[in-house]
Design a protein around this motif. Structure first.
Motif, mmCIF file in Angstrom:
data_model
loop_
_atom_site.group_PDB
_atom_site.id
_atom_site.type_symbol
_atom_site.label_atom_id
_atom_site.label_comp_id
_atom_site.label_asym_id
_atom_site.label_seq_id
_atom_site.Cartn_x
_atom_site.Cartn_y
_atom_site.Cartn_z
ATOM 1 N N GLN B 185 0.836 -1.216 0.000
ATOM 2 C CA GLN B 185 0.000 0.000 0.000
ATOM 3 C C GLN B 185 0.862 1.255 0.000
ATOM 4 O O GLN B 185 0.561 2.242 -0.680
ATOM 5 N N ILE B 186 1.951 1.203 0.775
ATOM 6 C CA ILE B 186 2.841 2.369 0.839
ATOM 7 C C ILE B 186 3.510 2.613 -0.507
ATOM 8 O O ILE B 186 3.554 3.739 -1.002
ATOM 9 N N GLN B 201 9.801 13.738 -3.986
ATOM 10 C CA GLN B 201 10.543 12.527 -3.643
ATOM 11 C C GLN B 201 9.650 11.585 -2.840
ATOM 12 O O GLN B 201 8.858 12.033 -2.011
ATOM 13 N N PRO B 202 9.775 10.288 -3.063
ATOM 14 C CA PRO B 202 8.949 9.345 -2.302
ATOM 15 C C PRO B 202 9.277 9.393 -0.811
ATOM 16 O O PRO B 202 10.423 9.570 -0.426
ATOM 17 N N ASP B 203 8.259 9.260 0.005
ATOM 18 C CA ASP B 203 8.419 9.323 1.457
ATOM 19 C C ASP B 203 8.312 7.902 2.018
ATOM 20 O O ASP B 203 7.224 7.414 2.312
ATOM 21 N N ASP B 208 10.574 0.763 6.931
ATOM 22 C CA ASP B 208 11.547 -0.267 6.556
ATOM 23 C C ASP B 208 10.982 -1.685 6.674
ATOM 24 O O ASP B 208 11.109 -2.490 5.765
ATOM 25 N N TYR B 209 10.379 -1.965 7.828
ATOM 26 C CA TYR B 209 9.909 -3.337 8.053
ATOM 27 C C TYR B 209 8.840 -3.735 7.030
ATOM 28 O O TYR B 209 8.903 -4.813 6.427
ATOM 29 N N GLN B 214 7.437 -6.744 1.968
ATOM 30 C CA GLN B 214 6.857 -6.787 0.624
ATOM 31 C C GLN B 214 7.905 -7.110 -0.435
ATOM 32 O O GLN B 214 7.694 -7.954 -1.289
ATOM 33 N N LEU B 215 9.042 -6.439 -0.347
ATOM 34 C CA LEU B 215 10.005 -6.529 -1.447
ATOM 35 C C LEU B 215 10.973 -7.688 -1.295
ATOM 36 O O LEU B 215 11.501 -8.199 -2.271
#
Lengths: 353, 353
Positions: B185-186, B201-203, B208-209, B214-215
């Motif tokens: 979602q983020i 810029q992406p926030d 991190d967690y 996800q990645l």
């Protein structure tokens, strides 16, 4: 956001599939003693029990690259996707037992299309006695993709690799070559005619054998059986998926040998010869650079020649030589023509796009 | 030319992945006694020797469906493609030993892109001790596809299936759930912001967690080891790839049982709870319908409870009931909410498109 640096970029077209795989996989280490042979042959070899191994091969067919649905019936496509993988198991002198099938399809494919595809997969499973044991079915943004993994088995001592051919051994090929390629040329010609004028019906009469070889190839399970019955263990083997020149090049490179093959010995069906002339292509070129025949190319010891002599499924086309003698075709006039690794480079040109 | 008849067409969207696979594979017969279990579990089971089996799982990730390269680093993608397959082997209580990797990439991907992908694959192979034994690399008309087949092994008696849970057994889940979904979602939010104004810029700070879950998910190889050390053999098991509700539904359906799980027992990281509130989603919904957590969901006999009690990796979230009791979540107020099989239907909505 993530952007690839523009600094250094090497196009995939400029490398070629085999070199690319070599480079991408060269740093991988082996962690398990059960991994007997990894990347680099028709199938990987895994220890099963003391005397038996598992064989694992995987190959994907993509719309627009490997097949064109304008002239490929989905049932045949399903059948062929299984064949190209079973062929890799037979090329190790093994028995195929299981397959997994992964399919990605865009929303343009209804359920009935996948049913047709699975009819072909089932037919292949029934005829070749393999079990569908799993897979994945997902959507794609566009197009159809079918990826099959085949699992087989063999006695450890029966497995035949690509890298074990020796000088003076005889080079043998099964069936005949070049027909799948000629079949593709006919389908492509009729596609062009149809595109130019959709009212003209395709003229496919008389090309049954060529079309069947292209659209519904058969893997040579029978040859593995014949070889056992004849008590012949090939000294090296590969399946002919990318054209004879490319496959010979693999055997020579991996076995550190050279080869001489004879144009007049190449097994070519008369349908290939006559159609090739219509298309103004040399039948020999179809054999060397065509591909998708899914026959087996192997070598035998000279002393085994009598066992296969006169066998209608097998033709001796030449012999292996010393490495520094190179790879040559002796033409019908006796001239030696050096062969280069051609094969199909999927990153340059689609096989079947 | 070949045209699908327009008469009857059923869209893939209207069926759902699991029903589709059921229908497509229902007529297949088994030809080999070595095929112990085929389609229908996390991995297929093949007889290896008298006491040992091979486990085979396959899963593909497609660009635009399972990942978006706008925010997915290729190295992470390679790592994740291996993880989702190893997870299936661990979900059978087995050890993963080998993988094959098939990649299709369009001409927009330079060699350096595939090198990044393979770096991630290699990292996964090194950390999880699996051997890359083969694969296929081909071009695609558009987009990137990565299909992995994982091969594992287990003692025959150790294999845990989905269809062997019994009434009153405890339902256990490893780690925590919902974080991979919140991470997505983020990433999707920042993608929208970026698309609206590329100068912003992406926030991603403080997430991190969630982003890592996800990645770069991790498969629970450690849990298989813990269970052996604790001398606990689960009575049924599945990996959590499609959200807890969908996985529970599979266990219940295949084991012919019902289930009750408790909202207050669900293991949810505080990062999920707080971010879910920002997004105005219930954290419970993230857990039930999210997916891609790659944790293990399993059941144990009541008498084994003391063995896992207090284990930081495992949480008892409920128990199996009689089949006709249905599948219920008991909310924090004590109300019973019936759960429906949701999971991700790839033909309806991309996980990650």
């Amino acid at each position: 956001m993530i952007i690839m640096s523009d600094e250094k970029k090497t196009s995939l077209e400029s490398i070629g599939e085999f070199k690319l795989i070599d480079e991408l996989t060269k740093d991988f280490k082996t962690h398990h003693s059960s991994t007997i042979y990894g990347v680099g042959d028709d199938a990987a070899v895994i220890q099963r029990d003391e005397n038996t191994v598992s064989l694992v091969a995987t190959d994907a067919l993509l719309e627009g690259i490997h097949f064109n649905l304008m002239y490929t019936p989905l049932m045949h496509l399903g059948y062929k996707a299984v064949m190209v993988n079973l062929s890799d198991i037979y090329a190790m002198n093994g028995t195929a037992e299981q397959i997994t099938v992964t399919i990605a399809a865009s929303s343009r494919f209804p359920k009935e299309a996948l049913e047709e595809l699975y009819k072909g997969i089932k037919k292949a499973c029934d005829i070749y006695e393999v079990d569908l044991i799993g897979g994945d079915t997902t959507s794609s943004v566009s197009g159809l993709m079918i990826s099959v993994t085949a699992i087989g088995t063999a006695k450890k001592e029966d497995v035949v690799y690509r890298n074990t051919a020796k000088e003076n051994e005889l080079i043998v090929v099964t069936g005949d070559l070049g027909a799948a390629y000629m079949g593709l040329q006919i389908l492509e010609r009729e596609k062009s005619v149809y595109k130019a004028n959709p009212n003209i019906q395709p003229d496919l009469d008389g090309y049954d054998y060529l079309l069947e070889r292209q659209l519904k190839p058969e893997a040579r399970k029978d040859v593995v059986k014949f070889l056992k019955e004849l008590d012949v263990k090939p000294t090296s083997m590969i399946d002919v998926s990318d054209g004879l020149a490319s496959e010979l090049f693999h055997l020579c490179k991996q076995s550190n040998v050279g080869a001489q093959i004879y144009d007049e010995k190449l097994p070519i069906d008369t349908a290939v010869s006559t159609t090739a002339i219509d298309f103004e292509i040399s039948p020999t070129t179809c054999v060397l650079n065509g591909g998708e025949d899914y026959e087996l190319l192997f070598s035998i010891k000279q002393e085994d020649f009598d066992k296969i002599k006169g066998n209608p499924h097998m033709t001796v086309i030449g012999h292996f030589t010393a490495k520094d003698s190179g790879l040559y075709l002796i033409d019908k006039q006796g001239a030696a023509i050096e062969l280069k690794a051609q094969g199909w480079n999927h990153f340059n040109e689609g096989k079947n796009a």
